[in-house]
Design a protein around this motif. Structure first.
Motif, PDB file in Angstrom:
ATOM      1  N   ARG A   1       0.829  -1.204   0.000  1.00  0.00           N
ATOM      2  CA  ARG A   1       0.000   0.000   0.000  1.00  0.00           C
ATOM      3  C   ARG A   1       0.866   1.257   0.000  1.00  0.00           C
ATOM      4  N   ARG A   2       2.010   1.199   0.725  1.00  0.00           N
ATOM      5  CA  ARG A   2       2.909   2.347   0.731  1.00  0.00           C
ATOM      6  C   ARG A   2       3.542   2.546  -0.637  1.00  0.00           C
ATOM      7  N   ARG A   3       3.787   1.447  -1.334  1.00  0.00           N
ATOM      8  CA  ARG A   3       4.392   1.573  -2.663  1.00  0.00           C
ATOM      9  C   ARG A   3       3.454   2.264  -3.642  1.00  0.00           C
ATOM     10  N   SER A   4       2.134   2.131  -3.428  1.00  0.00           N
ATOM     11  CA  SER A   4       1.185   2.807  -4.320  1.00  0.00           C
ATOM     12  C   SER A   4       1.326   4.322  -4.222  1.00  0.00           C
ATOM     13  N   VAL A   5       1.706   4.824  -3.053  1.00  0.00           N
ATOM     14  CA  VAL A   5       2.087   6.237  -2.906  1.00  0.00           C
ATOM     15  C   VAL A   5       3.563   6.213  -2.543  1.00  0.00           C
ATOM     16  N   PRO A   6       4.442   6.218  -3.533  1.00  0.00           N
ATOM     17  CA  PRO A   6       5.841   5.834  -3.328  1.00  0.00           C
ATOM     18  C   PRO A   6       6.653   6.870  -2.552  1.00  0.00           C
ATOM     19  N   ILE A   7       6.388   6.981  -1.259  1.00  0.00           N
ATOM     20  CA  ILE A   7       7.195   7.850  -0.406  1.00  0.00           C
ATOM     21  C   ILE A   7       8.427   7.066   0.031  1.00  0.00           C
ATOM     22  N   PRO A   8       9.625   7.626  -0.092  1.00  0.00           N
ATOM     23  CA  PRO A   8      10.829   6.898   0.316  1.00  0.00           C
ATOM     24  C   PRO A   8      10.792   6.550   1.805  1.00  0.00           C
ATOM     25  N   VAL A   9      11.334   5.385   2.137  1.00  0.00           N
ATOM     26  CA  VAL A   9      11.387   4.912   3.522  1.00  0.00           C
ATOM     27  C   VAL A   9      12.842   4.881   3.971  1.00  0.00           C
TER      28      VAL A   9
ATOM     29  N   PHE B   1       5.765  14.891 -19.570  1.00  0.00           N
ATOM     30  CA  PHE B   1       4.733  15.887 -19.824  1.00  0.00           C
ATOM     31  C   PHE B   1       3.455  15.396 -19.148  1.00  0.00           C
ATOM     32  N   VAL B   2       3.023  16.129 -18.111  1.00  0.00           N
ATOM     33  CA  VAL B   2       1.877  15.720 -17.304  1.00  0.00           C
ATOM     34  C   VAL B   2       0.678  16.596 -17.663  1.00  0.00           C
TER      35      VAL B   2
ATOM     36  N   ASN C   1       1.433  16.198  -8.255  1.00  0.00           N
ATOM     37  CA  ASN C   1       1.550  16.392  -6.808  1.00  0.00           C
ATOM     38  C   ASN C   1       2.472  15.344  -6.191  1.00  0.00           C
ATOM     39  N   ASP C   2       2.365  14.078  -6.661  1.00  0.00           N
ATOM     40  CA  ASP C   2       3.245  13.027  -6.149  1.00  0.00           C
ATOM     41  C   ASP C   2       4.706  13.296  -6.503  1.00  0.00           C
ATOM     42  N   ILE C   3       4.942  13.831  -7.688  1.00  0.00           N
ATOM     43  CA  ILE C   3       6.327  14.139  -8.081  1.00  0.00           C
ATOM     44  C   ILE C   3       6.925  15.176  -7.144  1.00  0.00           C
ATOM     45  N   HIS C   4       6.154  16.201  -6.813  1.00  0.00           N
ATOM     46  CA  HIS C   4       6.652  17.240  -5.899  1.00  0.00           C
ATOM     47  C   HIS C   4       6.796  16.707  -4.471  1.00  0.00           C
ATOM     48  N   LYS C   5       5.945  15.755  -4.106  1.00  0.00           N
ATOM     49  CA  LYS C   5       5.944  15.284  -2.727  1.00  0.00           C
ATOM     50  C   LYS C   5       7.094  14.327  -2.456  1.00  0.00           C
ATOM     51  N   VAL C   6       7.347  13.362  -3.370  1.00  0.00           N
ATOM     52  CA  VAL C   6       8.341  12.326  -3.087  1.00  0.00           C
ATOM     53  C   VAL C   6       9.577  12.431  -3.965  1.00  0.00           C
ATOM     54  N   GLY C   7       9.523  13.283  -4.980  1.00  0.00           N
ATOM     55  CA  GLY C   7      10.683  13.433  -5.861  1.00  0.00           C
ATOM     56  C   GLY C   7      11.429  14.731  -5.615  1.00  0.00           C
ATOM     57  N   MET C   8      12.408  14.973  -6.455  1.00  0.00           N
ATOM     58  CA  MET C   8      13.213  16.194  -6.378  1.00  0.00           C
ATOM     59  C   MET C   8      13.126  16.884  -7.732  1.00  0.00           C
ATOM     60  N   VAL C   9      12.374  17.958  -7.755  1.00  0.00           N
ATOM     61  CA  VAL C   9      12.079  18.662  -9.012  1.00  0.00           C
ATOM     62  C   VAL C   9      13.225  19.603  -9.338  1.00  0.00           C
ATOM     63  N   GLU C  10      13.702  19.519 -10.565  1.00  0.00           N
ATOM     64  CA  GLU C  10      14.771  20.404 -11.023  1.00  0.00           C
ATOM     65  C   GLU C  10      14.253  21.510 -11.932  1.00  0.00           C
TER      66      GLU C  10
ATOM     67  N   ALA D   1       8.432   6.350 -11.241  1.00  0.00           N
ATOM     68  CA  ALA D   1       8.954   6.456 -12.608  1.00  0.00           C
ATOM     69  C   ALA D   1       8.253   5.467 -13.535  1.00  0.00           C
ATOM     70  N   ARG D   2       7.919   4.298 -13.013  1.00  0.00           N
ATOM     71  CA  ARG D   2       7.194   3.320 -13.841  1.00  0.00           C
ATOM     72  C   ARG D   2       5.785   3.804 -14.145  1.00  0.00           C
ATOM     73  N   LEU D   3       5.135   4.462 -13.162  1.00  0.00           N
ATOM     74  CA  LEU D   3       3.796   5.009 -13.422  1.00  0.00           C
ATOM     75  C   LEU D   3       3.836   6.122 -14.465  1.00  0.00           C
ATOM     76  N   LEU D   4       4.942   6.816 -14.523  1.00  0.00           N
ATOM     77  CA  LEU D   4       5.062   7.948 -15.452  1.00  0.00           C
ATOM     78  C   LEU D   4       5.591   7.536 -16.823  1.00  0.00           C
ATOM     79  N   THR D   5       5.795   6.238 -17.060  1.00  0.00           N
ATOM     80  CA  THR D   5       6.380   5.776 -18.324  1.00  0.00           C
ATOM     81  C   THR D   5       5.586   6.244 -19.552  1.00  0.00           C
ATOM     82  N   PRO D   6       4.242   6.142 -19.573  1.00  0.00           N
ATOM     83  CA  PRO D   6       3.516   6.635 -20.765  1.00  0.00           C
ATOM     84  C   PRO D   6       3.692   8.148 -20.975  1.00  0.00           C
TER      85      PRO D   6
END
Length: 524
Positions: free
Chosen positions: A293-301, A471-472, A481-490, A510-515
């Protein structure tokens, strides 16, 4: 009469009658010469002669007290006073630990230093000192300790016969109730030592002590299951007969003697172990569902590991504001606790506090806590927290690395952090050494170095993330929102139909964003 003996009488509360005075005179005339005697007045105002004489009762009639009776009364009082003092001392030996009242048994510690031991291990003095801390955590009262240097432990009693006799003398002198050995003992060694020290003394080893501490501090159903399983696996080969009158379970007249009682006990224990393993397997599946369930919202642990009492719970409380128990004791917390940490950059990660490690950690305990320790293997980063102020910091690091190696988690990135820098003998020199090795120095207690710690976490997370450029569309703002929350935006660029973003994100995201990553070339 006064020439033979002098009598000092206290004033009675009631006026003496003529009959009493006449009786007194007859008694004085009949007395033979005797040494001077003293009289003690009791609380009721009645005069009492210590070495023979008379005593007046409350009803105004004098009672004749013989010398032997007068001697017995102070002795009985002293005996009663001693019994009251002993009872009061027994009451003070009860100690409240984790809401449970524990009786502080008088304990003696024993260790063996093998000549073939590695030089980087704990010295026997430091190992016994740590064993004393464990005993204090368990609520025991340590009255002494001893150790012996041997080429190899005695297979029968673990220590030599001379040392056994020495400890037996200490047991009698100090009224010892429990003897704890610093290493794990076999069933035969335990039995032989208990016979040597007498039936009233309990003998146990370091493993049993650690299991007892875990049993006291298990706060959840999962922890209680894990500790109970470890205790049963430890007791199984050491099980002894509890009922001497049940030598064998007899069958009928024809079937013979049947099986021994100890065999019945072992079979019952094996059945209980099997049941507990099934329950723990369901716990593992339950935890796996939570991780999925945590992986569905991929926050680093980020998992905190380290030697017990290194300050992991204090660091978790400082970063997250959690109210996890943090004490200057070994194994203050057992159950893993996970809290969310929000960094200044807006990036979030989950921080997990795990059970502390220790040298000579029982193998069955590591196996029993595998469901809990699996949280470490699923982490994005492992933070190895070290108490750098401890005299044996390097040995503690080696003990933790040994347990991590058993868990087979070499693939997870690690970050070494030196804690309690404020308690170090020379903080400046320690910080200089840490900079050379690329190690972060912090003080979880007062908050020093926490900003550098979070920056190091962010840099380490970036190394474990995947660089993406996607391109979102505006109708998928949740992904942005997930990219800003758990990623590092450049880089972020808002366009007519969506947002072009360049960032580092965890692999599941990154796999969810593949398309969407495949559409990058179209807007450009």
């Amino acid at each position: 009469c006064q020439s033979h003996a002098s009598y000092r009488w206290s004033q009675p509360r009631h006026r003496r009658g003529g009959v009493v005075r006449a009786l007194d005179e007859r008694l004085l005339e009949a007395l033979t010469p005797a040494p001077a005697e003293t009289e003690v007045e009791d609380e009721s105002g009645v005069g009492e002669i210590e070495d023979g004489g008379e005593r007046e009762g409350r009803d105004g009639v004098a009672n004749i007290v013989g010398p032997s009776e007068a001697h017995e009364q102070p002795k009985s009082r002293r005996r009663q006073q001693q019994e009251e003092e002993d009872a009061a001392a027994e009451r003070t030996r009860f100690k409240l630990i984790n809401g449970k009242e524990i009786f502080q048994e008088k304990t003696y510690l024993v260790g063996v230093e093998c000549k073939k031991a590695a030089s980087d291990n704990f010295s026997i003095e430091e190992s016994l000192k740590e064993l004393e801390q464990l005993a204090d955590t368990a609520g025991l009262m340590v009255l002494g300790s001893t150790y012996q240097k041997l080429s190899s432990p005695n297979p029968r009693t673990y220590i030599g016969s001379g040392k056994v006799a020495e400890i037996r003398s200490a047991v009698q002198a100090l009224d010892i109730e429990t003897i704890i050995f610093d290493d794990e003992l076999s069933a035969g060694q335990l039995r032989n030592l208990e016979k040597s020290f007498g039936g009233g003394v309990r003998v146990c080893d370091r493993t049993a002590l650690i299991l007892d501490i875990f049993n006291q501090r298990a706060a959840t159903h999962e922890a209680a299951l894990q500790v109970t399983l470890a205790q049963m696996e430890y007791q199984l080969p050491r099980l002894t007969k509890l009922w001497t009158h049940l030598e064998r379970q007899s069958g009928g007249q024809v079937k013979g003697m049947g099986e021994k009682q100890i065999e019945v006990d072992k079979r019952i224990l094996r059945t209980q172990i099997s049941t507990l393993r099934k329950e723990l397997e369901s716990v593992r599946k339950h935890r796996k569902l939570y991780r999925n369930r945590r992986r569905s919202v991929p926050i680093p642990v980020v998992s905190l590991v380290g030697y017990t009492n290194a300050g992991k719970s204090t660091l978790l409380n400082r970063l997250t504001g959690a109210d996890v128990l943090a004490e200057d004791k070994l194994f203050a917390t057992l159950d893993p606790t996970t809290r969310r940490v929000l960094m200044k950059s807006g990036t979030e990660f989950l921080l997990t506090d795990t059970v502390g490690f220790i040298q000579k950690l029982p193998t069955m305990l590591v196996a029993a806590f595998r469901a809990t320790l699996e949280e470490i293997s699923e982490s994005s980063i492992i933070v190895h927290l070290v108490d750098i102020s401890h005299a044996l910091a390097q040995q503690q690091i080696g003990a933790v690395d040994k347990v991590l190696k058993e868990l087979d988690i070499d693939s997870v990135p690690k970050l070494v952090v030196w804690n309690k820098i404020d308690n170090a003998n020379n903080p400046l020199r320690v910080k200089e050494e840490a900079e050379k090795q690329g190690i972060i120095c912090i003080s979880a207690m007062n908050g020093d170095g926490l900003e550098e710690f979070c920056n190091a976490i962010q840099a380490k997370l970036k190394d474990s993330m995947v660089p993406i450029e996607a391109f979102v569309p505006y109708d998928k703002g949740d992904l942005l929102n997930d990219i800003h929350k758990v990623g590092m935006v450049e880089k972020t660029e808002y366009m007519e139909n969506g947002t072009l973003i360049k960032a580092h994100v965890p692999l599941p995201l990154a796999r969810l964003l593949t398309p969407l990553r495949q559409q990058v070339a179209a807007p450009l």
